[in-house]
Design a protein around this motif. Structure first.
Motif, PDB file in Angstrom:
ATOM      1  N   TYR A 283      -6.804  -3.873   5.242  1.00  0.00           N
ATOM      2  CA  TYR A 283      -6.233  -3.312   4.006  1.00  0.00           C
ATOM      3  C   TYR A 283      -5.290  -2.136   4.249  1.00  0.00           C
ATOM      4  N   PHE A 284      -5.057  -1.749   5.518  1.00  0.00           N
ATOM      5  CA  PHE A 284      -4.249  -0.561   5.785  1.00  0.00           C
ATOM      6  C   PHE A 284      -2.806  -0.697   5.301  1.00  0.00           C
ATOM      7  N   GLY A 285      -2.283  -1.922   5.295  1.00  0.00           N
ATOM      8  CA  GLY A 285      -0.898  -2.096   4.857  1.00  0.00           C
ATOM      9  C   GLY A 285      -0.742  -2.099   3.347  1.00  0.00           C
ATOM     10  N   LEU A 286      -1.860  -2.218   2.641  1.00  0.00           N
ATOM     11  CA  LEU A 286      -1.773  -2.385   1.186  1.00  0.00           C
ATOM     12  C   LEU A 286      -1.129  -1.199   0.452  1.00  0.00           C
ATOM     13  N   PRO A 287      -1.500   0.052   0.774  1.00  0.00           N
ATOM     14  CA  PRO A 287      -0.848   1.163   0.050  1.00  0.00           C
ATOM     15  C   PRO A 287       0.665   1.182   0.257  1.00  0.00           C
ATOM     16  N   ILE A 288       1.113   0.859   1.479  1.00  0.00           N
ATOM     17  CA  ILE A 288       2.560   0.847   1.762  1.00  0.00           C
ATOM     18  C   ILE A 288       3.228  -0.241   0.920  1.00  0.00           C
ATOM     19  N   ALA A 289       2.596  -1.419   0.904  1.00  0.00           N
ATOM     20  CA  ALA A 289       3.157  -2.538   0.124  1.00  0.00           C
ATOM     21  C   ALA A 289       3.237  -2.183  -1.360  1.00  0.00           C
ATOM     22  N   MET A 290       2.242  -1.452  -1.847  1.00  0.00           N
ATOM     23  CA  MET A 290       2.237  -1.120  -3.283  1.00  0.00           C
ATOM     24  C   MET A 290       3.431  -0.234  -3.658  1.00  0.00           C
ATOM     25  N   VAL A 291       3.780   0.702  -2.785  1.00  0.00           N
ATOM     26  CA  VAL A 291       4.934   1.562  -3.079  1.00  0.00           C
ATOM     27  C   VAL A 291       6.221   0.731  -3.057  1.00  0.00           C
TER      28      VAL A 291
ATOM     29  N   TYR B 124      -8.578  -8.664  13.342  1.00  0.00           N
ATOM     30  CA  TYR B 124      -8.632  -7.361  12.695  1.00  0.00           C
ATOM     31  C   TYR B 124      -8.415  -6.224  13.693  1.00  0.00           C
ATOM     32  N   THR B 125      -7.176  -5.789  13.814  1.00  0.00           N
ATOM     33  CA  THR B 125      -6.867  -4.606  14.594  1.00  0.00           C
ATOM     34  C   THR B 125      -6.040  -3.682  13.699  1.00  0.00           C
ATOM     35  N   PHE B 126      -5.865  -2.443  14.161  1.00  0.00           N
ATOM     36  CA  PHE B 126      -5.050  -1.487  13.404  1.00  0.00           C
ATOM     37  C   PHE B 126      -3.647  -2.055  13.168  1.00  0.00           C
TER      38      PHE B 126
ATOM     39  N   GLY C 275       0.827  -6.745   9.677  1.00  0.00           N
ATOM     40  CA  GLY C 275       0.504  -8.008   9.000  1.00  0.00           C
ATOM     41  C   GLY C 275      -0.019  -7.760   7.595  1.00  0.00           C
ATOM     42  N   GLY C 276      -0.844  -6.703   7.455  1.00  0.00           N
ATOM     43  CA  GLY C 276      -1.437  -6.377   6.150  1.00  0.00           C
ATOM     44  C   GLY C 276      -0.382  -5.976   5.126  1.00  0.00           C
ATOM     45  N   THR C 277       0.662  -5.249   5.571  1.00  0.00           N
ATOM     46  CA  THR C 277       1.745  -4.873   4.647  1.00  0.00           C
ATOM     47  C   THR C 277       2.452  -6.131   4.145  1.00  0.00           C
ATOM     48  N   PHE C 278       2.740  -7.038   5.071  1.00  0.00           N
ATOM     49  CA  PHE C 278       3.449  -8.266   4.683  1.00  0.00           C
ATOM     50  C   PHE C 278       2.592  -9.133   3.765  1.00  0.00           C
ATOM     51  N   ILE C 279       1.310  -9.275   4.104  1.00  0.00           N
ATOM     52  CA  ILE C 279       0.479 -10.159   3.281  1.00  0.00           C
ATOM     53  C   ILE C 279       0.270  -9.543   1.889  1.00  0.00           C
ATOM     54  N   ALA C 280       0.145  -8.218   1.833  1.00  0.00           N
ATOM     55  CA  ALA C 280      -0.020  -7.571   0.520  1.00  0.00           C
ATOM     56  C   ALA C 280       1.268  -7.683  -0.291  1.00  0.00           C
TER      57      ALA C 280
ATOM     58  N   LEU D  37      -2.878 -13.783   9.948  1.00  0.00           N
ATOM     59  CA  LEU D  37      -2.287 -12.564   9.383  1.00  0.00           C
ATOM     60  C   LEU D  37      -0.820 -12.420   9.776  1.00  0.00           C
ATOM     61  N   TRP D  38      -0.461 -13.013  10.924  1.00  0.00           N
ATOM     62  CA  TRP D  38       0.917 -12.892  11.408  1.00  0.00           C
ATOM     63  C   TRP D  38       1.836 -13.957  10.827  1.00  0.00           C
TER      64      TRP D  38
END
Lengths: 557, 52
Positions: free
Chosen positions: A77-85, A231-233, A239-244, A534-535
């Motif tokens: 979920y680390f990429g999610l806040p970036i994707a939201m902005v 699941y890595t940082f 990957g998390g930013t793109f998927i979000a 994720l990729w």
């Protein structure tokens, strides 16, 4: 499960239906039915966004993952806040101001009708398969735990959704999302406090965390760069930013949520709130799994958490092997418990590396028995995946929560199933009616006609989802494929939308063919490589953008 | 087939301000989110090393 639990469960379900029907009682046209007249405040939209994403499996398997694998899943979920902005800056105003009902309608305005139909059909196929699964998976778990027939469980869940969604449309769905999220979060908080309070009196919460930490359950961060490791940082942040971005920016089940916002500002606030709250929320749900894990270090857990499979193995040809594993499970558990007591008695973990080493060895012997049991479950039933993660949390709830709270926790799982399914149903109905029926089949009819067709569309997808759930058990391994089908399309969709928002020079022709190339590349990755899914979003998105630019350049347009 | 005109009326603030709803500017909001994320990850790291 006592009478009071059934009463709590029934009362919650009735309250959801009644509240949904009350909130959605005034719909005069499809703008009201599908967009709630764009009247929603940011906090309703925010909870609706979270409720649509969080399926029942999120709330049953995430604590189970915390128990079995530790906390590292939170990195996803680390990429999610970036994707939201990013989406708050780009997607929200673009969708709001173009006055569309679906994300794909926007693509017709930007490119052409072909792009709208392509993306809408991709969504209808992917989400159409997914919505059946989103009823099937929790129904399976609930029917095993409650002893209900599988058909009854899926019919109850689907039937309740059809009643309030068909009558009240998106207004009913989003207001019930609000109510469902409150039930879910309260249930999770209560389960957490009960798990901690059930620890032995001489073991503090900090002690239980030390034990979980020694056994590797508190390893949150993994900075290794391995594309095959899920699941890595790095897979989380990139990957998390793109998927979000793909999920929240191109999937109609999410876009529809923030299209109901009163204004661009309210919708933006909703996405940003989701970005802020999601990581801590997932952390706490995983920590709940760790709390259950710590509890089961002092109270012997079942050898295998799926009760129906356990019964089948015990009564079948593998009963002798099961009994042997059960005896060995008891012996290894007692040895581990003794070791934990000595480890805690020895003081801080750093000061007693010897105790820590012995504890880890005892824990790995215990884990080995669980792995052997998983292999036995697969051997006894080749269609089983030997994975009991979905049953861990509910098994704890049924056996250790006080009367009344069990009903609340089951209501919480029902609510989560309804919240994600209803969001998906409304999106499927919107695309079917607005992108296909109104655009291609019967343009120009009056609003009353479209409203009736919309209600029929909502009911149709609800009945389809229940029917899918009835037969899903026969699909075997195909179920897993159905579950990841969405991730195969997200990268391509994201590439198309990135071009639509940012690269105005690229036109519909180049983007259409680039989308087909991108999809072929993603499917090749899925079929012929071990790259983590994720990729796929990064690969699909980059291929679409690169191929569209190349095609446009070659064609000289 | 051609694109039909949009039949939906515009929303109440379809031409609302371009400013970020929080922290005054989009740059400020990006920075705030990155700081927030970094703080969360730092806290998780402290949590991990405290009990591991």
């Amino acid at each position: 499960v006592k009478t009071i639990d059934w009463a709590v469960l029934a009362l919650t379900l009735v309250a959801i239906v009644a509240y949904g029907m009350y909130r959605g009682r005034r719909n005069r046209d499809i703008r009201g039915y599908f967009l709630a007249d764009r009247s929603m405040k940011w906090y309703t939209v925010a909870l609706s966004i979270m409720a649509t994403q969080a399926s029942a499996i999120t709330f049953t398997s995430t604590p189970g993952l915390g128990y079995a694998d530790g906390m590292r899943f939170v990195q996803y979920y680390f990429g999610l806040p970036i994707a939201m902005v990013i989406l708050a800056v780009t997607a929200v105003p673009a969708f709001h101001r173009s006055g569309v009902y679906t994300a794909y309608e926007y693509l017709e305005n930007r490119f052409d009708l072909r792009m709208r139909i392509l993306t809408s059909v991709i969504f209808l196929i992917g989400r159409g398969l997914g919505v059946g699964f989103s009823i099937y998976a929790p129904s399976l778990v609930l029917s095993v735990m409650l002893g209900w027939d599988m058909s009854l469980t899926s019919a109850v869940i689907g039937g309740v959704i059809i009643i309030y969604a068909t009558s009240g449309g998106v207004k009913a769905i989003q207001w019930t999302h609000f109510q469902q999220m409150i039930v879910i979060l309260s249930g999770m908080a209560i389960a957490f406090f009960v798990a901690v309070s059930l620890l032995p009196p001489d073991v503090s919460f900090a002690d239980s965390l030390r034990v979980a930490g020694a056994m590797g359950r508190l390893k949150v961060l993994d900075f290794s760069f391995d594309p095959n490791d899920r699941y890595t940082f790095w897979s989380g942040i990139i990957g998390g930013t793109f998927i979000a971005m793909a999920y929240f920016g191109t999937d109609q089940s999410q876009v529809q949520r923030y299209l109901t916002g009163q204004s661009v500002r309210q919708s933006r606030m909703a996405l940003l709130f989701n970005g802020i709250i999601k990581v801590p929320m997932q952390f706490m749900i995983l920590l709940l799994g760790v709390a259950v894990f710590s509890f089961y270090q002092f109270v012997e857990p079942p050898l295998y958490f799926n009760p129906s499979e356990t019964e089948r193995i015990r009564a079948g040809e593998f009963s002798a092997e099961y009994s042997r594993l059960e005896s060995w499970h008891h012996v290894t558990f007692e040895a581990k418990k003794t070791m934990i007591r000595e480890y805690l008695g020895a003081g801080a973990g750093e000061a007693s590396p010897g105790w820590r080493k012995r504890l880890v060895e005892a824990a790995s012997r215990s884990e080995k028995v669980r792995a052997d049991m998983s292999a036995l479950a697969k051997q006894a039933d080749p269609s089983s995946d030997g994975n009991d993660v979905n049953f861990i949390f509910l098994s704890f709830v049924i056996h250790y929560l006080p009367a009344g709270f069990i009903g609340l926790l089951f209501a919480c799982i029902f609510a989560a199933t309804m919240s994600s399914t209803s969001g998906e149903l409304s999106a499927l109905a919107t695309c079917s009616v607005v992108d296909v029926y109104r655009r291609l089949v019967r343009p120009g009819a009056d609003e009353r006609h479209y409203l009736i067709v919309s209600r029929i569309g909502m009911a149709f997808w609800g009945i389809y989802a229940i029917a899918f759930a009835q037969f899903a058990g026969n699909l075997g391994a195909l179920i897993e494929a159905v579950n990841i089908v969405g991730s195969l399309f997200y990268g391509t969709m994201l590439g198309i939308f990135l071009i639509a928002f940012y690269i105005k020079r690229l036109g519909g022709w180049a983007t259409f063919w680039a989308a087909l190339i991108g999809e072929a590349v993603v499917l090749s990755c899925a079929g012929f490589t071990d790259i983590s899914w994720l990729w796929y979003n990064v690969i699909g998105c980059a291929t679409v953008v690169g191929a569209a630019a190349a095609l446009q350049w070659v064609s000289g347009e | 087939l051609t694109t039909p005109p949009n039949t939906r009326p515009p929303g109440p603030d379809d031409h609302a301000d371009e400013r970020s709803p929080l922290f005054g500017s989009w740059g400020g909001l990006y920075a705030a989110v990155l700081v927030f994320l970094a703080a969360l990850i730092t806290l998780m790291y402290i949590f991990q090393v405290s009990f591991a």
